[in-house]
Design a protein around this motif. Structure first.
Motif, PDB file in Angstrom:
ATOM      1  N   TYR A 161       9.147   9.307   1.701  1.00 26.11           N
ATOM      2  CA  TYR A 161       8.000   8.615   1.144  1.00 26.11           C
ATOM      3  C   TYR A 161       6.718   9.405   1.318  1.00 26.11           C
ATOM      4  CZ  TYR A 161       7.296   7.091   5.947  1.00 26.11           C
ATOM      5  OH  TYR A 161       7.113   7.049   7.289  1.00 26.11           O
ATOM      6  N   GLY A 162       6.740  10.466   2.135  1.00 29.81           N
ATOM      7  CA  GLY A 162       5.552  11.278   2.348  1.00 29.81           C
ATOM      8  C   GLY A 162       5.461  12.460   1.400  1.00 29.81           C
ATOM      9  N   ILE A 165       0.219  -3.108   8.969  1.00 29.77           N
ATOM     10  CA  ILE A 165      -0.692  -4.232   9.241  1.00 29.77           C
ATOM     11  C   ILE A 165       0.028  -5.305  10.056  1.00 29.77           C
ATOM     12  CG2 ILE A 165      -1.951  -6.139   8.142  1.00 29.77           C
ATOM     13  CD1 ILE A 165      -2.609  -4.107   5.860  1.00 29.77           C
ATOM     14  N   CYS A 166       1.279  -5.596   9.704  1.00 33.33           N
ATOM     15  CA  CYS A 166       2.052  -6.593  10.460  1.00 33.33           C
ATOM     16  C   CYS A 166       2.298  -6.139  11.895  1.00 33.33           C
ATOM     17  CB  CYS A 166       3.379  -6.870   9.766  1.00 33.33           C
ATOM     18  SG  CYS A 166       3.199  -7.788   8.222  1.00 33.33           S
ATOM     19  N   LEU A 167       2.592  -4.864  12.097  1.00 29.94           N
ATOM     20  CA  LEU A 167       2.824  -4.360  13.453  1.00 29.94           C
ATOM     21  C   LEU A 167       1.548  -4.366  14.288  1.00 29.94           C
ATOM     22  CD1 LEU A 167       5.362  -1.456  12.913  1.00 29.94           C
ATOM     23  CD2 LEU A 167       5.718  -3.587  14.149  1.00 29.94           C
ATOM     24  N   VAL A 224       5.376   2.231  -4.363  1.00 27.13           N
ATOM     25  CA  VAL A 224       5.978   1.062  -3.706  1.00 27.13           C
ATOM     26  C   VAL A 224       6.255   1.320  -2.216  1.00 27.13           C
ATOM     27  CG1 VAL A 224       7.989  -0.471  -3.680  1.00 27.13           C
ATOM     28  CG2 VAL A 224       6.847   0.044  -5.842  1.00 27.13           C
ATOM     29  N   PRO A 225       6.878   2.450  -1.836  1.00 26.34           N
ATOM     30  CA  PRO A 225       7.082   2.670  -0.397  1.00 26.34           C
ATOM     31  C   PRO A 225       5.775   2.764   0.397  1.00 26.34           C
ATOM     32  CG  PRO A 225       8.509   4.127  -1.639  1.00 26.34           C
ATOM     33  CD  PRO A 225       7.580   3.472  -2.619  1.00 26.34           C
ATOM     34  N   ARG A 226       4.751   3.324  -0.210  1.00 23.46           N
ATOM     35  CA  ARG A 226       3.458   3.408   0.496  1.00 23.46           C
ATOM     36  C   ARG A 226       2.837   2.025   0.693  1.00 23.46           C
ATOM     37  NH1 ARG A 226       0.887   8.735   0.548  1.00 23.46           N
ATOM     38  NH2 ARG A 226       2.376  10.185  -0.350  1.00 23.46           N
ATOM     39  N   ILE A 227       2.936   1.174  -0.321  1.00 28.50           N
ATOM     40  CA  ILE A 227       2.419  -0.193  -0.196  1.00 28.50           C
ATOM     41  C   ILE A 227       3.189  -0.946   0.887  1.00 28.50           C
ATOM     42  CG2 ILE A 227       2.238  -2.419  -1.381  1.00 28.50           C
ATOM     43  CD1 ILE A 227       1.657  -0.828  -3.959  1.00 28.50           C
ATOM     44  N   LEU A 228       4.506  -0.820   0.863  1.00 26.81           N
ATOM     45  CA  LEU A 228       5.316  -1.492   1.884  1.00 26.81           C
ATOM     46  C   LEU A 228       5.033  -0.932   3.280  1.00 26.81           C
ATOM     47  CD1 LEU A 228       8.713  -1.853  -0.010  1.00 26.81           C
ATOM     48  CD2 LEU A 228       7.032  -3.634   0.490  1.00 26.81           C
ATOM     49  N   GLN A 229       4.780   0.374   3.376  1.00 27.51           N
ATOM     50  CA  GLN A 229       4.439   0.970   4.667  1.00 27.51           C
ATOM     51  C   GLN A 229       3.108   0.432   5.185  1.00 27.51           C
ATOM     52  OE1 GLN A 229       6.541   3.241   6.338  1.00 27.51           O
ATOM     53  NE2 GLN A 229       5.189   2.577   7.967  1.00 27.51           N
TER      54      GLN A 229
END
Length: 155
Positions: free
Chosen positions: A146-147, A25-27, A15-20
């Motif tokens: 998350y890493g 992409i948004c940035l 989940v954190p990787r997907i959100l990252q």
């Protein structure tokens, strides 16, 4: 029970990787949009510089556009730093943007003495906070939670 716990552990890493990825992409999209607006400001600069119609407030408009250009520039630089510094926004860039925005307000809206004094006080606070940030040591871990791989601890 063991299987559900294993699924939960996997979700904690996925989940954190997907959100990252979504945030990245948004940035990148935001950086492209800001770059377009920065080019648009350059066109406005050249229009003001090479136009024949001179007005009394044209120099203020030109200065305001320069500061808008620097705001776009600072936001794009902050996005670049975000990717270079392992997904971290340096606080000093937010202070740069705040100082530039307040200076733009001083140039554009300098009719009321009370607001000018307030703007000057805010700029002073931002400069003091920038000074405090520069004298404090930077102690931030190189890797974030998350890493990390499941079951491994990185140093």
């Amino acid at each position: 029970m063991v299987r559900s716990k294993q699924i939960l552990i996997e979700l904690q890493h996925i989940v954190p990787r997907i959100l990252q990825w979504f945030l990245n992409i948004c940035l990148i999209t935001l950086a492209l949009f800001l770059s377009f607006l920065m080019v648009k400001e350059l066109i406005v600069f050249f229009d003001i510089l090479f136009s024949q119609h001179q007005t009394a407030r044209e120099h203020e408009v030109f200065l305001a556009n320069i500061l808008i250009f620097f705001l776009y520039f600072e936001f794009i630089t902050m996005i670049v730093k975000y990717f270079k510094e392992d997904y971290h926004f340096p606080l000093r860039y937010f202070i740069y943007i705040g100082i530039t925005a307040m200076i733009r307000l001083v140039i554009i809206d300098h009719t009321d003495a009370k607001s000018m004094l307030l703007y000057a006080f805010v700029i002073l606070l931002l400069i003091i906070s920038y000074f405090i940030i520069n004298i404090t040591p930077l102690e931030r871990p190189k890797r974030f939670w998350y890493g990390k791989k499941a079951g491994k601890i990185e140093k």
